[in-house]
Structure formats: structure tokens, C-alpha cells
Design a protein around this motif. Sequence first.
Motif, mmCIF file in Angstrom:
data_model
loop_
_atom_site.group_PDB
_atom_site.id
_atom_site.type_symbol
_atom_site.label_atom_id
_atom_site.label_comp_id
_atom_site.label_asym_id
_atom_site.label_seq_id
_atom_site.Cartn_x
_atom_site.Cartn_y
_atom_site.Cartn_z
ATOM 1 N N LYS A 167 -30.322 25.783 -6.513
ATOM 2 C CA LYS A 167 -30.207 24.462 -5.904
ATOM 3 C C LYS A 167 -30.352 23.358 -6.952
ATOM 4 O O LYS A 167 -29.599 22.388 -6.951
ATOM 5 C CB LYS A 167 -31.271 24.300 -4.813
ATOM 6 N N VAL A 168 -31.335 23.516 -7.840
ATOM 7 C CA VAL A 168 -31.534 22.519 -8.893
ATOM 8 C C VAL A 168 -30.313 22.453 -9.805
ATOM 9 O O VAL A 168 -29.854 21.379 -10.195
ATOM 10 C CB VAL A 168 -32.804 22.846 -9.709
ATOM 11 N N ALA A 169 -29.758 23.622 -10.162
ATOM 12 C CA ALA A 169 -28.582 23.669 -11.034
ATOM 13 C C ALA A 169 -27.404 22.945 -10.391
ATOM 14 O O ALA A 169 -26.657 22.221 -11.062
ATOM 15 C CB ALA A 169 -28.215 25.122 -11.339
ATOM 16 N N ARG A 170 -27.234 23.115 -9.093
ATOM 17 C CA ARG A 170 -26.132 22.446 -8.397
ATOM 18 C C ARG A 170 -26.309 20.930 -8.423
ATOM 19 O O ARG A 170 -25.335 20.181 -8.576
ATOM 20 C CB ARG A 170 -26.052 22.944 -6.954
ATOM 21 N N ILE A 171 -27.542 20.478 -8.269
ATOM 22 C CA ILE A 171 -27.813 19.038 -8.315
ATOM 23 C C ILE A 171 -27.485 18.477 -9.694
ATOM 24 O O ILE A 171 -26.825 17.433 -9.833
ATOM 25 C CB ILE A 171 -29.284 18.753 -7.949
ATOM 26 N N ILE A 172 -27.937 19.179 -10.735
ATOM 27 C CA ILE A 172 -27.691 18.722 -12.104
ATOM 28 C C ILE A 172 -26.193 18.670 -12.393
ATOM 29 O O ILE A 172 -25.677 17.696 -12.960
ATOM 30 C CB ILE A 172 -28.410 19.644 -13.105
#
Length: 212
Positions: A167-172
Motif C-alpha cells: 500500500k505504501v509503495a502504491r502511494i509513493i
Amino acid sequence: MKLPDGSILICDGELGLSEAFAEYASEQQRCHWHINRDLYHAMYQDGGRKADSKPIQDALAGALAIELPQEDFQSVSEQEKSDIEARMEKTEAAIDQLIGYFQGHGYEAAATYMRRAKIGMFGYVRRWLKWGLISPRASSMVERVSRELGRRIKKIAYGWSDKGVTKVARIILKRFANAGAWEDYWQKRMDIIGNVVIGVGNYKCSSQNLGQ
């Protein structure tokens, strides 16, 4: 994995990478920076030195630099598109001559390297001619995003679950790829109307507040 039409694989020629992604990407673009830099190493394998490779690298850098128009694709005349395609084909013919030169002078490694590199040398031009989509000629942007993604995940998501890290990777990646859409989403999501003034000590600043 399903990628949209017009997707392009940008890489520096790792063995097997283009084959592995061939069914997902409409085009492949070999990194021009790596093509030019690694040509020296390919010539070096057969005894070539910097004095031998430098003139060829300089000429190659100029040949590879086919600039595309900045205006909207629909506004570009058919004649200009035809001229760009003709220049691409002319450069590809010059690359074939260069490969022949390498073979004739004993630079077998360089000949093999250029023959493989030619396959994806002008993927960005073909993509533009077919889809009207602009893409990079080098992998520097991809490498920078990957490096930044790794740095941030290691810093803020160390020890997280795979689901959380994803999820964090997608946001970044979203913030890198389309920062404007990310800001618009939160503007609408938070119903920001921007009419609050906050005072901190001797400082005052206007701040955006939530409508709800």
C-alpha cells in the motif's frame, strides 16, 4: 498482469528481461545512455581502447538523439511525422553499417552488442508514431524512482507486513507518477475550503481547513 495498450519497457539490456516482459509491453526502449556507455566495454573485450571507441561513441550519441515535437500529437503535420520515421530508418541503416564495421575489424563483442541493442533502440519513436505517447529515451527516471521507492520503504515501512508495504509503495508511486491527481483526490476527499488563519507566536499563516 494486464497493462494498457501502448505500454513500453525501458531497460538497460539485462539478459532475459525483455523476453520476460515481451507479452506485457507494446514496445521496448533500450536506454540510450547505457547503449553509448557500454559500447566502450564491448569494444574493450576485443582489444579496443578509448581512442578507438570515443569517436564512435560521439557519433552514436548524435545519431540516437531523435527529438520528438513537444506540441500535441494531433497538431503535428503528417509530413513531420514522416520525416521523423525516415530519420529513424536512416539511423537504423547506419547502425547496420556500424555493426559491419565492427565485424570487419574484429570487434565481435561490440557487433553482437549493437545488434541486440538495435532491437529496442527507437521504441520511443515507434510508440509516439503509433500511439502519440511520449516516453523517455533512458532508464534514469525509472532508476531514480526505484531508488527513491526503496529508500522510503526501508525508512518508514521497516518490519511492516507485505500488504502494508504494498500500500505504501502504491502511494509513493502515485505521487511520483501523477502528483496532480494525488493532490486533486485529497482536495475533494477532505473537502478543503481554505478559510482558516492560524497564529503561532508572532507568525500568522493561512491554512486550509476541513469542510466537515
